[in-house]
Design an enzyme around this catalytic site. Structure first.
Site, PDB file in Angstrom:
ATOM      1  N   GLY A  98      -2.505  -4.686  -3.269  1.00 27.28           N
ATOM      2  CA  GLY A  98      -1.536  -5.764  -3.200  1.00 27.28           C
ATOM      3  C   GLY A  98      -0.351  -5.653  -4.128  1.00 27.28           C
ATOM      4  N   ASP A 108      -0.474  -5.366   5.664  1.00 27.36           N
ATOM      5  CA  ASP A 108      -1.482  -6.207   5.019  1.00 27.36           C
ATOM      6  C   ASP A 108      -1.306  -6.197   3.506  1.00 27.36           C
ATOM      7  OD1 ASP A 108      -2.295  -3.485   4.949  1.00 27.36           O
ATOM      8  OD2 ASP A 108      -4.324  -4.100   4.417  1.00 27.36           O
ATOM      9  N   GLU A 109      -1.834  -7.215   2.877  1.00 27.62           N
ATOM     10  CA  GLU A 109      -2.003  -7.294   1.419  1.00 27.62           C
ATOM     11  C   GLU A 109      -0.721  -6.982   0.645  1.00 27.62           C
ATOM     12  OE1 GLU A 109      -6.713  -6.450   0.767  1.00 27.62           O
ATOM     13  OE2 GLU A 109      -5.458  -4.685   1.090  1.00 27.62           O
ATOM     14  N   SER A 110       0.390  -7.492   1.111  1.00 28.18           N
ATOM     15  CA  SER A 110       1.642  -7.374   0.359  1.00 28.18           C
ATOM     16  C   SER A 110       1.745  -8.579  -0.571  1.00 28.18           C
ATOM     17  CB  SER A 110       2.820  -7.298   1.337  1.00 28.18           C
ATOM     18  OG  SER A 110       2.759  -6.131   2.111  1.00 28.18           O
ATOM     19  N   HIS A 117       0.837  -1.207   0.000  1.00 32.49           N
ATOM     20  CA  HIS A 117       0.000   0.000   0.000  1.00 32.49           C
ATOM     21  C   HIS A 117       0.874   1.261   0.000  1.00 32.49           C
ATOM     22  CE1 HIS A 117      -3.915  -2.014   0.613  1.00 32.49           C
ATOM     23  NE2 HIS A 117      -3.223  -2.882   1.322  1.00 32.49           N
TER      24      HIS A 117
END
Length: 484
Positions: A250, A286-288, A212
């Site tokens: 992502g 998150d969401e890497s 992000h």
């Protein structure tokens, strides 16, 4: 709302507000005067009909309320408890013929969880100080006590940092759909923190990383990895060095292991810690989706250590639980579903197993950006479709992650992501009335005669006139029998 631990009608005649007076704690008295004025148009004079005091006894944030025909007494264990007692009193005011009255009740009340939060994403769409203050008021009137501000994402960086001026000079001007961006100066941020404190709310700021972070790359391209576009399932495709106004996730990451990246992390969290009096700093995690798992684990461990070294408690989304090297005591925020995947549950449980605690934010129950109905003009549906008020109310924090009991749960938080949310009216349309479900789950005992869907929906309906007076533009969902 939320329902107290112990409350009962006494059978006495109600207390008449006409000509009533108030004495005691000046801050609480000012809050009550404003609330009565907004609800009824009446002004409370100076005197002892309504007495507001702090006596230092009882659990933190607790209060006792006693209403009779001859007077009202609210006693808080601390200033926060007294404030919450005032909110309860404001909810009890009702019309009786041509008069405004408060029914004769006795209540003893205290919160179930210490952390009762809402999150406002100001990165996808920027929301100015006035809007944030209005949201603080809305949350505080329901006894919520944390404002989590999501201050950075692929679409923009929203807080001035003097150590890294390019972040707001070059990475703050845009938002989703090409909307105007913006950022908070340090004085703006201090105003938000101070206003929240006046409503007994703690601000938890978040700089999301290592993912992000597309906007960071606009300001400091040397620390940004190339976008991994194949992970995007929705929204437009990002281009390195160009502002991103889509809603894909992502694809972005900082360059992990570079000295320049390490210096950036130290700089931004050191300055954020100096600006933030509260105990928690959130670093995302998150969401890497395009980041190598070993690099991700190394990064979140290092970021948590930096924050802990600054004397703050690190907070991260539950994916960071995959890393074995997180700083001791790091708090995890679970955003999986009420019935989580094995991986989400395992990663969330890891925080508790290593001495930290969990904040519960199950997306299919408490994400306020989900559509409340299928035909809602605002909101998303990826979290198991539209989230009705009944579904928002019908879950229990201790039953989400196996092996995580109440002692390991710090609290509950209702996030509001802003892909479709550009104004305060938009916030109201999605947050209300479901924010009340989050508030009751966070505050009230898990069981009891009034901890039921039928009781809850009736009490929500009874708040319609108060919310209208407070200028909250809530949708009149058909699930609720609204009082008009």
């Amino acid at each position: 709302m939320p329902f107290p631990i112990d409350v009962a009608l006494t059978g006495d005649a109600p207390f008449a507000l006409s000509g009533a007076t108030v004495t005691g704690d000046p801050d609480a008295a000012g809050q009550l005067r404003a609330l009565v004025r907004t609800r009824t148009g009446a002004e409370l004079g100076a005197g002892d009909d309504i007495a507001l005091t702090v006596d230092g006894s009882g659990a933190a944030e607790s209060y006792r309320l006693d209403v009779s025909a001859t007077g009202i007494r609210i006693t808080g264990a601390d200033a926060a408890g007294l404030f919450y007692g005032v909110q309860t009193l404001g909810q009890l005011i009702r019309r009786e013929g041509d008069s405004w009255v408060v029914p004769a009740v006795r209540a003893v009340d205290a919160p179930r969880f210490a952390y009762r939060g809402v999150m406002l994403d100001v990165a996808r769409h920027f929301h100015d100080v006035a809007t944030v203050r209005a949201y603080i008021d809305r949350a505080a009137c329901l006894k919520l006590n944390v404002l989590h501000l999501h201050l950075s994402d692929d679409q923009g960086w929203r807080l001035e940092l003097r150590s890294r001026p390019e972040l707001t000079a070059t990475a703050s001007a845009t938002a989703v759909g090409g909307a105007a961006g913006g950022f908070y100066t340090q004085d703006d941020y201090r105003q938000i923190v101070a206003y929240a404190a006046s409503r007994h709310m703690t601000v938890v700021p978040e700089f999301d990383m290592p993912g992000h972070t597309h906007a960071v790359g606009l300001a400091y391209p040397e620390i940004a990895a190339a976008p991994v576009v194949e992970v995007i399932t929705e929204g437009s495709i990002p281009v390195a060095g160009e502002p991103y106004t889509g809603i894909g996730v992502g694809f972005s990451s900082l360059r992990i292991g570079d000295e320049a990246t390490d210096a950036f992390v130290r700089d931004v969290f050191t300055e954020l810690a100096d600006l933030t009096p509260g105990p928690w700093l959130h670093f995302g995690g998150d969401e890497s989706l395009g980041t190598d798992p070993e690099d991700f684990a190394r990064f979140v461990a290092q970021a948590s250590a930096v924050i802990a070294g600054l004397g703050k408690t690190p907070v991260a989304w539950h994916e960071a639980g995959a890393a074995s090297g997180l700083a001791p005591g790091t708090v995890g925020q679970f955003w999986g579903f009420v019935s989580p995947t094995d991986a989400a549950a395992r990663h969330a449980r890891a925080f508790a197993e290593r001495g930290g605690r969990l904040i519960l934010s199950p997306a299919d129950a408490i994400y306020l950006d989900m559509k409340p109905t299928a035909d809602s003009a605002l909101g998303l549906t990826w979290a198991n479709g539209p989230t009705s008020l009944a579904r928002a109310y019908g879950w229990e924090p201790t039953e989400v992650v196996d092996g995580v009991g109440e002692e390991a749960i710090l609290g509950v938080e209702a996030p509001l992501w802003t892909e479709t949310v550009a104004t305060l009216d938009d916030i109201d349309a999605l947050a209300f009335p479901r924010i009340a479900a989050a508030a009751e789950i966070a505050w009230s005992p898990a069981t009891g005669a009034e901890r039921s869907w039928e009781s809850f929906r009736g009490r929500v309906g009874g708040l319609g006139p108060l919310w209208t007076n407070l200028d909250i533009h809530f949708p009149a969902l058909e699930e609720v029998p609204w009082t008009t």
